[in-house]
Design a protein around this motif. Structure first.
Motif, PDB file in Angstrom:
ATOM      1  N   SER A 158      30.000  24.995  22.386  1.00 42.42           N
ATOM      2  CA  SER A 158      29.894  26.217  23.187  1.00 42.42           C
ATOM      3  C   SER A 158      30.870  26.125  24.355  1.00 42.42           C
ATOM      4  O   SER A 158      31.413  25.055  24.648  1.00 42.42           O
ATOM      5  CB  SER A 158      28.463  26.422  23.671  1.00 42.42           C
ATOM      6  OG  SER A 158      27.956  25.261  24.268  1.00 42.42           O
ATOM      7  N   ASP A 159      31.073  27.245  25.013  1.00 36.42           N
ATOM      8  CA  ASP A 159      32.057  27.218  26.108  1.00 36.42           C
ATOM      9  C   ASP A 159      31.521  26.499  27.342  1.00 36.42           C
ATOM     10  O   ASP A 159      32.197  25.643  27.918  1.00 36.42           O
ATOM     11  CB  ASP A 159      32.583  28.626  26.436  1.00 36.42           C
ATOM     12  CG  ASP A 159      31.502  29.682  26.578  1.00 36.42           C
ATOM     13  OD1 ASP A 159      30.308  29.343  26.535  1.00 36.42           O
ATOM     14  OD2 ASP A 159      31.870  30.872  26.731  1.00 36.42           O
ATOM     15  N   GLY A 160      30.286  26.816  27.720  1.00 31.81           N
ATOM     16  CA  GLY A 160      29.710  26.106  28.863  1.00 31.81           C
ATOM     17  C   GLY A 160      29.715  24.604  28.629  1.00 31.81           C
ATOM     18  O   GLY A 160      29.903  23.801  29.542  1.00 31.81           O
ATOM     19  N   GLU A 161      29.522  24.251  27.375  1.00 33.58           N
ATOM     20  CA  GLU A 161      29.508  22.836  26.998  1.00 33.58           C
ATOM     21  C   GLU A 161      30.829  22.150  27.339  1.00 33.58           C
ATOM     22  O   GLU A 161      30.862  20.924  27.535  1.00 33.58           O
ATOM     23  CB  GLU A 161      29.216  22.736  25.500  1.00 33.58           C
ATOM     24  CG  GLU A 161      29.124  21.323  24.992  1.00 33.58           C
ATOM     25  CD  GLU A 161      28.733  21.226  23.526  1.00 33.58           C
ATOM     26  OE1 GLU A 161      28.795  22.241  22.811  1.00 33.58           O
ATOM     27  OE2 GLU A 161      28.361  20.122  23.110  1.00 33.58           O
ATOM     28  N   TYR A 188      33.522  30.835  22.287  1.00 34.89           N
ATOM     29  CA  TYR A 188      33.890  31.230  23.661  1.00 34.89           C
ATOM     30  C   TYR A 188      33.268  32.594  23.968  1.00 34.89           C
ATOM     31  O   TYR A 188      33.933  33.628  23.926  1.00 34.89           O
ATOM     32  CB  TYR A 188      35.416  31.286  23.759  1.00 34.89           C
ATOM     33  CG  TYR A 188      35.987  31.267  25.161  1.00 34.89           C
ATOM     34  CD1 TYR A 188      35.178  31.129  26.283  1.00 34.89           C
ATOM     35  CD2 TYR A 188      37.365  31.371  25.366  1.00 34.89           C
ATOM     36  CE1 TYR A 188      35.718  31.104  27.553  1.00 34.89           C
ATOM     37  CE2 TYR A 188      37.921  31.350  26.632  1.00 34.89           C
ATOM     38  CZ  TYR A 188      37.094  31.216  27.721  1.00 34.89           C
ATOM     39  OH  TYR A 188      37.632  31.189  28.988  1.00 34.89           O
ATOM     40  N   ASN A 189      31.969  32.563  24.276  1.00 36.91           N
ATOM     41  CA  ASN A 189      31.256  33.819  24.538  1.00 36.91           C
ATOM     42  C   ASN A 189      31.228  34.179  26.024  1.00 36.91           C
ATOM     43  O   ASN A 189      30.600  35.167  26.422  1.00 36.91           O
ATOM     44  CB  ASN A 189      29.848  33.788  23.920  1.00 36.91           C
ATOM     45  CG  ASN A 189      28.988  32.680  24.506  1.00 36.91           C
ATOM     46  OD1 ASN A 189      29.234  32.217  25.614  1.00 36.91           O
ATOM     47  ND2 ASN A 189      27.976  32.256  23.761  1.00 36.91           N
ATOM     48  N   LYS A 190      31.853  33.337  26.848  1.00 35.22           N
ATOM     49  CA  LYS A 190      32.100  33.630  28.276  1.00 35.22           C
ATOM     50  C   LYS A 190      30.849  33.564  29.154  1.00 35.22           C
ATOM     51  O   LYS A 190      30.903  33.882  30.340  1.00 35.22           O
ATOM     52  CB  LYS A 190      32.776  35.005  28.492  1.00 35.22           C
ATOM     53  CG  LYS A 190      33.852  35.410  27.472  1.00 35.22           C
ATOM     54  CD  LYS A 190      35.098  34.593  27.540  1.00 35.22           C
ATOM     55  CE  LYS A 190      36.220  35.130  26.640  1.00 35.22           C
ATOM     56  NZ  LYS A 190      35.965  35.074  25.187  1.00 35.22           N
ATOM     57  N   ILE A 191      29.714  33.159  28.552  1.00 35.52           N
ATOM     58  CA  ILE A 191      28.476  33.085  29.342  1.00 35.52           C
ATOM     59  C   ILE A 191      27.856  31.710  29.169  1.00 35.52           C
ATOM     60  O   ILE A 191      27.837  31.175  28.058  1.00 35.52           O
ATOM     61  CB  ILE A 191      27.455  34.155  28.888  1.00 35.52           C
ATOM     62  CG1 ILE A 191      28.026  35.558  29.097  1.00 35.52           C
ATOM     63  CG2 ILE A 191      26.138  34.023  29.665  1.00 35.52           C
ATOM     64  CD1 ILE A 191      27.048  36.666  28.753  1.00 35.52           C
ATOM     65  N   GLN A 192      27.362  31.152  30.252  1.00 33.49           N
ATOM     66  CA  GLN A 192      26.583  29.918  30.155  1.00 33.49           C
ATOM     67  C   GLN A 192      25.195  30.150  30.729  1.00 33.49           C
ATOM     68  O   GLN A 192      24.744  31.296  30.759  1.00 33.49           O
ATOM     69  CB  GLN A 192      27.336  28.732  30.725  1.00 33.49           C
ATOM     70  CG  GLN A 192      27.926  28.871  32.105  1.00 33.49           C
ATOM     71  CD  GLN A 192      28.886  27.711  32.378  1.00 33.49           C
ATOM     72  OE1 GLN A 192      30.082  27.846  32.242  1.00 33.49           O
ATOM     73  NE2 GLN A 192      28.354  26.571  32.808  1.00 33.49           N
ATOM     74  N   SER A 193      24.494  29.119  31.177  1.00 36.10           N
ATOM     75  CA  SER A 193      23.060  29.293  31.475  1.00 36.10           C
ATOM     76  C   SER A 193      22.769  30.072  32.746  1.00 36.10           C
ATOM     77  O   SER A 193      21.697  30.624  32.899  1.00 36.10           O
ATOM     78  CB  SER A 193      22.377  27.935  31.594  1.00 36.10           C
ATOM     79  OG  SER A 193      22.191  27.377  30.341  1.00 36.10           O
ATOM     80  N   VAL A 250      31.023  37.299  21.492  1.00 29.69           N
ATOM     81  CA  VAL A 250      30.140  38.031  22.405  1.00 29.69           C
ATOM     82  C   VAL A 250      28.757  37.415  22.277  1.00 29.69           C
ATOM     83  O   VAL A 250      28.214  37.330  21.171  1.00 29.69           O
ATOM     84  CB  VAL A 250      30.085  39.524  22.021  1.00 29.69           C
ATOM     85  CG1 VAL A 250      29.048  40.258  22.875  1.00 29.69           C
ATOM     86  CG2 VAL A 250      31.461  40.159  22.175  1.00 29.69           C
ATOM     87  N   LYS A 251      28.233  36.974  23.395  1.00 31.14           N
ATOM     88  CA  LYS A 251      26.890  36.389  23.349  1.00 31.14           C
ATOM     89  C   LYS A 251      25.890  37.485  23.023  1.00 31.14           C
ATOM     90  O   LYS A 251      25.883  38.538  23.649  1.00 31.14           O
ATOM     91  CB  LYS A 251      26.576  35.727  24.695  1.00 31.14           C
ATOM     92  CG  LYS A 251      25.382  34.793  24.634  1.00 31.14           C
ATOM     93  CD  LYS A 251      25.477  33.691  25.669  1.00 31.14           C
ATOM     94  CE  LYS A 251      24.207  32.852  25.647  1.00 31.14           C
ATOM     95  NZ  LYS A 251      24.329  31.614  26.399  1.00 31.14           N
ATOM     96  N   GLY A 252      25.063  37.268  22.016  1.00 31.50           N
ATOM     97  CA  GLY A 252      24.096  38.279  21.588  1.00 31.50           C
ATOM     98  C   GLY A 252      24.651  39.266  20.580  1.00 31.50           C
ATOM     99  O   GLY A 252      24.006  40.265  20.258  1.00 31.50           O
TER     100      GLY A 252
END
Ligand SMILES: Cc1ncc(C[n+]2csc(CCOP(=O)(O)OP(=O)(O)O)c2C)c(N)n1
Ligand SMILES: [Mg+2]
Lengths: 284, 307
Positions: A158-161, A188-193, A250-252
């Motif tokens: 994941s990207d945040g990862e 690369y969904n551009k969102i993390q936690s 895109v996340k979701g």
């Protein structure tokens, strides 16, 4: 690569279902799995669904009848919190009975809320603590090279990862050892936690970072099946280099009210959101 | 517990500008208000626990008091050498805290089970190790951290645990709290197991057995006076923890009892055997699997009294 060493693909990709159908099925199944169990990470599943669908229906060499077959391609979902989608794919291909999916996350199940190898055919390694998958994959790739095997290793991050330093240690190592049997795909969904990646620790220019480390890197729309298939069937992009695919996602993705909505990292659709989500996924 | 602890940190930080809250990309729906209100006292360090822990030490060495938060094993096992060298060896004022202690995130699988943290943090020189037993205790911990010049590790559960103490408590680092008086058997519990211990004591009471319940919220430094009193005044000691029986509270008490002169009390550690959970399940499911229930504790106490 010693391709001639590789035995016939037990499940030729031509005989597999279309990746588009598979992706739709995964989304339907995972939304039901997470809602039933009130489990997190549905949006994380949706961003990686198309990547998984293309990999499993068009790219990976495997045999569900022999999950530990020596010549299989290895797949590691390093973002182990999106395991529901992976479990759904594995059940579609018959690695284990589909009924198991109904127990996801529930007491007495085999399917935990992070990818779990114990007792689950098709899961290579347990993940869930971020930043372990790529180093594990790198070790597998090195072993494959030393043993002169033809199978390949694919790993999704994941990207945040990518904040985790361990990934960058492997990123340095793999090109140095010319591990062109290794492909990393970044969701690369551009969102993390806790918000947008660009606000927490900006990764851009992400593909250039991998290039600078010695990887052959490409970018792609991570929901475009044809483009994904073209890239994933074309690895290694350069002989002697590991491959990196930065997949813009895109996340979701797939359910309008979940797209780019951080809430659905944490909660599944609840109440009337579930039928609305299923309706958007074409379930009557 | 988690919310009680956070709220206490927020309140202290409003009075004390040295305090910085650092999170490892976690704290959704908890930290946003504080982040907006006090941006200079907040940092999301990203999903990079090793860097976070060394940065926390670096900031602390510049005069800050850093509360560093993540869940499960990530702020301890993931960055243990950073904890040891950068935080502990330098005596940096870093309070590491995690939520998700034990099997809080049971269904999430083994990677999210925290069952060795007390052992490894207890082994770190100079590190105070605390696992509060209820939200009332958890709310007291941040002030105890500010009052003591040194690093801390605090293990929290999740949100929504019941209060066990009836009213205000005298919370002191390294001092057990007696929750039930009794001279037949001592139940020494830490963290979430305080609830199980008090309920087990209530069961035993119905059978005419008076159990002393100690909340051993501070696992290190251990309250040796309370352990000694339990050993001298009650014939049986049980330790109860949502943690491996290796290296945690039970081990700490055992180490003391083994070196203590004279005949010891009968003693048993209740906890998680040194094995990864073979079952998938919720916290309650896994606790029952390992016998960490009020019935399990009461039964063990009775067996030991009878033996
Ligand atoms: C080492 C580690 N730190 C923290 C976490 C907690 N955690 C779970 S998912 C997540 C981030 C999710 O964002 P991203 O990595 O971008 O994944 P996405 O769901 O967007 O694909 C975090 C911080 C973890 N699982 N592992
Ligand atoms: Mg992301």
């Amino acid at each position: 690569m010693n391709d001639e060493k590789r035995p016939m693909n037990p499940l030729p990709t031509k005989q597999r279902q279309s990746s588009v159908d598979l992706a739709l099925q995964i989304r339907r199944t995972t939304v039901e799995m997470t809602s039933r169990a009130n489990a997190s990470h549905i949006a994380s599943c949706f961003s990686v669904t198309d990547i998984l669908a293309v990999l499993y229906s068009r790219v990976l060499v495997f045999d569900p009848q022999q999950p530990r077959w020596r010549d299989r391609d290895r797949f590691i979902l390093s973002k182990g919190h999106a395991c529901a989608a992976l479990y759904a794919v594995l059940a579609e291909f018959g690695f284990f009975p589909k009924e198991w999916l109904e127990t996801y996350y529930l007491d007495g199940s085999r399917l935990a809320g992070h990818a779990t190898h114990k007792g689950v055919p098709g899961i290579e390694v347990s993940t869930g603590a971020l930043g372990h998958g790529l180093p594990l994959a790198t070790g597998m790739a090195l072993a494959g090279k030393r043993d002169e095997r033809a199978h390949r290793i694919f790993c999704v991050l994941s990207d945040g990862e990518c904040d985790e330093g361990s990934n960058w240690e492997a990123a340095l190592f793999a090109p140095h050892h010319r591990l062109d049997n290794l492909t990393v795909i970044i969701d690369y969904n551009k969102i993390q936690s806790l918000g947008w990646v660009k606000d927490v620790i900006d990764l851009d220019p992400l593909a250039d970072k991998w290039r600078a480390f010695g990887w052959a890197a490409r970018e792609v729309d991570g929901h475009d099946h044809a483009a994904l298939e073209a890239l994933l069937t074309g690895v290694p992009f350069e002989a002697g280099r590991p491959s990196c695919i930065v997949a813009h996602t895109v996340k979701g993705k797939g359910v309008s009210f979940m797209e780019n909505n951080l809430q659905y990292h944490y909660t599944p659709p609840r109440g009337d959101e579930l039928p609305r989500a299923l309706a958007e996924l074409g379930v009557k | 517990m988690r919310n009680a602890f956070f709220n206490a940190v927020f309140a202290l930080a409003r009075e004390d500008e040295r305090i910085v809250l650092m999170v490892g990309d976690l704290g959704f729906r908890i930290v946003e208000g504080f982040m907006a209100e006090r941006p200079k006292q907040f940092l999301n360090a990203g999903i990079a626990e090793q860097n976070m822990m060394s940065m926390a030490a670096g900031m602390a060495l510049e005069g800050k008091i850093v509360f560093a938060y993540s869940i499960a094993n990530f702020p301890t096992l993931r960055c243990l050498e950073q904890v040891r060298n950068d935080v502990c060896y330098h005596g940096a004022r870093v309070a590491i805290f995690c939520s998700g202690g034990g099997f809080t995130y049971g269904s999430m699988g083994v990677t999210h089970h925290v069952t060795e943290d007390l052992a490894v943090t207890r082994a770190m020189p100079g590190l105070t190790v605390i696992a509060p037993g209820d939200p009332i205790e958890a709310a007291c911990v941040p002030a105890a951290i500010i009052a003591h010049d040194g690093p801390f590790y605090v293990r929290l559960g999740k949100a929504g645990e019941p209060n066990i103490h009836a009213g205000p408590i005298d919370f002191q680092r390294g001092r057990a709290i007696t929750v039930r008086e009794g001279d037949d058997v001592s139940l020494i519990a830490t963290g979430s197991m305080l609830l199980v211990a008090t309920r087990a004591a209530d069961r035993l009471k119905a059978d005419g057995i008076n159990a002393r319940v100690l909340s051993m919220h501070t696992v290190k430094p251990l309250d040796l006076d309370a352990v000694e009193a339990a050993a001298a005044q009650t014939g049986v000691i049980l330790t109860i923890e949502e943690h491996s029986i290796i290296g945690g509270l039970g081990a700490a008490v055992a180490e003391y009892l083994a070196e203590r002169p004279g005949a010891g009390p009968r003693f048993k550690r209740l906890g998680v055997p040194s094995a990864f959970a073979s079952e998938i399940g919720s916290q309650d499911h896994l606790l029952a699997h390992f016998g960490l229930t009020e019935a399990g504790v009461a039964q063990t106490a009775k067996q030991m009294l009878a033996s």
